[in-house]
Design an enzyme around this catalytic site. Sequence first.
Site, mmCIF file in Angstrom:
data_model
loop_
_atom_site.group_PDB
_atom_site.id
_atom_site.type_symbol
_atom_site.label_atom_id
_atom_site.label_comp_id
_atom_site.label_asym_id
_atom_site.label_seq_id
_atom_site.Cartn_x
_atom_site.Cartn_y
_atom_site.Cartn_z
ATOM 1 N N SER A 1 1.178 -0.860 0.292
ATOM 2 C CA SER A 1 0.060 -0.263 -0.144
ATOM 3 C C SER A 1 1.231 1.809 0.474
ATOM 4 O O SER A 1 2.124 1.266 0.517
ATOM 5 C CB SER A 1 -1.200 -0.211 1.292
ATOM 6 N N CYS A 2 0.098 2.547 -0.635
ATOM 7 C CA CYS A 2 1.067 3.626 -0.654
ATOM 8 C C CYS A 2 -0.044 4.900 0.049
ATOM 9 O O CYS A 2 -0.947 4.722 0.480
ATOM 10 C CB CYS A 2 2.366 3.712 -1.318
ATOM 11 N N GLY A 3 0.170 5.801 -1.273
ATOM 12 C CA GLY A 3 -0.646 6.726 -0.761
ATOM 13 C C GLY A 3 -2.247 6.548 -1.981
ATOM 14 O O GLY A 3 -3.125 6.303 -1.321
#
Length: 286
Positions: free
Chosen positions: A242-244
């Site tokens: 996951s990230c932004g």
Amino acid sequence: MPSLVLPGELVSSQWLAEHRNHSELILLDASWHMPLTQRNGYQEWLNERIDNARFFDFDREVCDQDSAFPHMMPTPQHFELSAQLLGINNNSVIVVYDSLGIFSSPRVWWMFKTMGFTQVAVLDGGLPAWKEAGFPLNTQPPEKVAHQGDFKAVYHADLISDTKQVVDAIDDKQTAIIDARARNRFLGEVPEARKGLRSGHMPSAINLPISEVLHNQTMKNAYQLAQIFEALMPQKQRMVFSCGSGVTACILALAAKLAGYDALSVYDGSWSEWGANQTLPVVQSK
């Protein structure tokens, strides 16, 4: 002309220079910039590109345009037609690069993997490495794609995770949720740039900022990457990244693949979706 074979998930500028005129090679510029930078990847491609590079716009065109979240995966049908219009065939060999080194290009690499296409690699170091090596650039107006390709998408659902699957992964000891954001964002010490998002991270998530797998905007070697992932997870298991907004998570997916891991998935909505949903649990530093 013999068929072109990629040396791996990454190719060097030297390899690309030696093979860039091969009839099967398709070069894609996947440059994308965070909104606050006020840079335009498409405009930069118009001004300067590796010769024959075609622009792959995963932010505005090759995406789910009905989604409330940025650059979500399109349907296989949408992706297939977009790839065909770029002249991509089933026997094409694709190299993706971006103007920052390794930033947005792994997102397009992962999209093609998700759509069942295996002959795709990322240019290590991207456009900066190409320039540093002294290889030529094209600054003339780009030519239109001459022929529509015959690319066919075969969707691999296991490579993309949705919110429910991430919720299920929180208590799954065989699955690790790995967050690519900077540590201060992961800990909730700074506000998110996107309005309306809570700060913090998912319960049980592990923080691995992208800076840990890169060196001067090139990927660390496979041995170094294996050490990084083994330190986080002594036993090999499934990883959800996951990230932004689902872009830099793909850098970690590429790093894990190079380190020898195969059970990989990217949370497409990432924090732009999780952080906006008030019903989902969030952990912050105290």
